[in-house]
Design an enzyme around this catalytic site. Structure first.
Site, PDB file in Angstrom:
ATOM      1  CE  LYS A  54      -3.722  -2.465   2.283  1.00 38.77           C
ATOM      2  NZ  LYS A  54      -4.338  -2.916   3.529  1.00 38.77           N
ATOM      3  CD  GLN A  98      -3.144  -4.161   6.812  1.00 31.29           C
ATOM      4  OE1 GLN A  98      -3.117  -3.204   6.039  1.00 31.29           O
ATOM      5  NE2 GLN A  98      -3.710  -5.312   6.464  1.00 31.29           N
ATOM      6  CG  ASP A 121      -9.588  -0.067   5.047  1.00 37.93           C
ATOM      7  OD1 ASP A 121      -9.503  -0.370   3.851  1.00 37.93           O
ATOM      8  OD2 ASP A 121      -9.014  -0.697   5.967  1.00 37.93           O
TER       9      ASP A 121
END
Ligand code: NAP
Length: 298
Positions: A54, A98, A121
Site C-alpha cells: 500500500k 491495518q 477503508d
C-alpha cells in the site's frame, strides 16, 4: 465453455494511473498531494506485506507516505492516541488501520476514532450508514474494487440475480449494498444458508467471500455466470481462492483468478479513496461522490 478471465491486475494498473493523474491535477490546481497514514501494530508478516505494498503504490501515485508503526504490545490507549494524532494532522488525508490487530486490542473502538472523511477503508459506522442509505461516502475498498471490475467488463447489473457468499462488515455486507444500489436482486449467503449450491446457482453474478478454500464448486455455478472470487489462501502450491477455479472455469462465463483478480483492485481503490478524501478535504474539484463507484438510484 472456458470462462473469460477478469484481469484485475490490468484494471488495477489503469485505476492507479488514473489516480496518479488525479494527484498531479490536484497539485497543479494548488492543492497538496494526498497523505496516506497506514497504521500497523505488531509484526504480523502478512500485514507487513500488505502495508508495504500500500505504501509503495501510494508513493508511485504521487502521494505522501505517512506510515506509523507501533510494537505488538502497544496498549489500547497508545494506539487510540496515535489514531487521534493522525486524525488531527492536516497532512493526513486518509487513515488505514491495518487489520487484524493484535488480539488484546479492541479494533472496533479504534476504527470508530477515525473521522469519516479520512476513513479510506470505508469501515466506520458513518460510512457504512451512508452506504446503507445510498448516500455518497467512502466505500470499503474490496467491494468497491469488485464493482469496478464488473463495470470494466460491462456486466449488466440492473435486474440481475446477484448472490454474495459472506456477510462480513469488510466484504459481504457492503458488497451486497453496492450491488443493490445498482439495482441487482441481491441474496446474501452465510454459514447458516441451507443449500449453498442451490442458492448460488441462481446467480447471474456470484461474489464469493467466505474465507474457505474451494468452497464454491462447478455445481454451484449457473452456466455463463460471472464469478468473482474474493478469497485468498496461501497454500503449498501458492495462492488460491474460495472458488474451485478449474472446474468453475468450465461453467462460468467470466471468472476472476487468484491471484490477479480482486486482490490488486483492493489497493487501487484504497488509492482512489485517498485521492477522493484529499479532494474533498481541500475543496478542490470533485468531492467524494465522484470517486465512488457509479450508483443508479432505484
Ligand atoms: P470473514 O469475516 O471470515 O467472513 C466470512 C463470511 O463467510 C461470514 O459471513 C461467514 O458466515 C461466511 N461463511 C463461512 N462459511 C460459510 C459457508 N460454509 N457457507 C456460506 N457462507 C459461509 O471473512 P472476510 O473478511 O469477509 O473475507 C473473506 C475472504 O476474502 C477471506 O479469504 C479473506 O482472506 C479474503 N479477502 C480478500 C481481500 C482481497 O483483497 N482480495 C480482501 C478482504 C478479504 P457467518 O457470518 O454466518 O459466520
Amino acid at each position: 465453455m472456458t470462462a473469460r478471465v477478469i484481469d484485475g491486475k490490468a484494471v488495477a494498473r489503469r485505476v492507479r494511473e488514473e489516480v496518479a493523474a488525479g494527484v498531479a491535477e490536484l497539485v497543479a490546481a494548488g492543492g497538496t498531494a494526498p497523505g496516506l497514514a497506514t497504521v500497523l501494530v505488531g509484526d504480523d508478516p502478512a500485514s507487513e506485506v500488505y502495508v508495504r505494498n500500500k505504501r509503495r503504490l501510494s508513493v508511485e501515485a504521487g502521494m505522501r507516505d505517512l506510515h506509523r508503526h507501533l510494537p505488538a504490545d502497544a496498549g489500547q490507549e497508545t494506539v487510540a492516541a496515535l489514531v487521534d494524532e493522525v486524525a488531527a494532522d492536516p497532512a493526513v488525508s486518509g487513515i488505514l488501520l491495518q487489520l487484524p490487530l493484535p488480539a488484546h486490542l479492541d479494533a472496533d473502538a479504534l476504527v470508530a476514532r477515525i473521522p469519516a472523511a479520512k476513513d479510506v477503508d470505508g469501515l466506520t459506522t458513518d460510512n457504512a450508514g451512508l452506504l446503507a442509505r445510498g448516500r455518497p461516502g467512502l466505500r470499503p475498498c474490496t467491494p468497491a474494487g469488485v464493482m469496478a471490475l464488473l463495470d470494466e467488463y460491462e456486466v449488466p447489473l440492473a435486474g440481475a440475480e446477484a448472490v454474495v457468499v459472506g456477510r462480513s462488515v469488510l466484504v459481504g455486507r457492503p458488497m451486497a449494498q453496492l450491488l443493490l444500489a445498482r439495482n441487482a436482486t441481491v441474496t446474501i449467503c452465510h454459514s447458516r444458508t441451507r443449500d449453498l449450491a442451490e442458492v448460488c446457482r441462481r446467480a447471474d453474478v456470484l461474489v464469493v467471500a467466505a474465507g474457505i478454500p474451494g468452497l464454491v464448486g462447478a455445481d454451484a455455478v449457473k452456466p455463463g455466470a460471472v464469478v468473482v472470487d474474493v478469497g485468498i489462501h496461501r497454500g503449498e502450491d501458492g495462492l488460491r481462492g474460495d472458488v474451485d477455479h478449474d472446474p468453475v472455469a468450465e461453467v462460468a462465463g467470466a471468472l476472476t483468478p487468484v491471484p490477479g483478480g480482486v486482490g490488486p483492485m483492493t489497493i487501487a481503490m484504497l488509492l482512489a479513496n485517498t485521492l477522493a478524501a484529499a479532494r474533498a478535504q481541500q475543496g478542490i474539484e470533485q468531492g467524494v461522490e465522484q470517486e465512488v463507484p457509479r450508483e443508479v438510484p432505484a
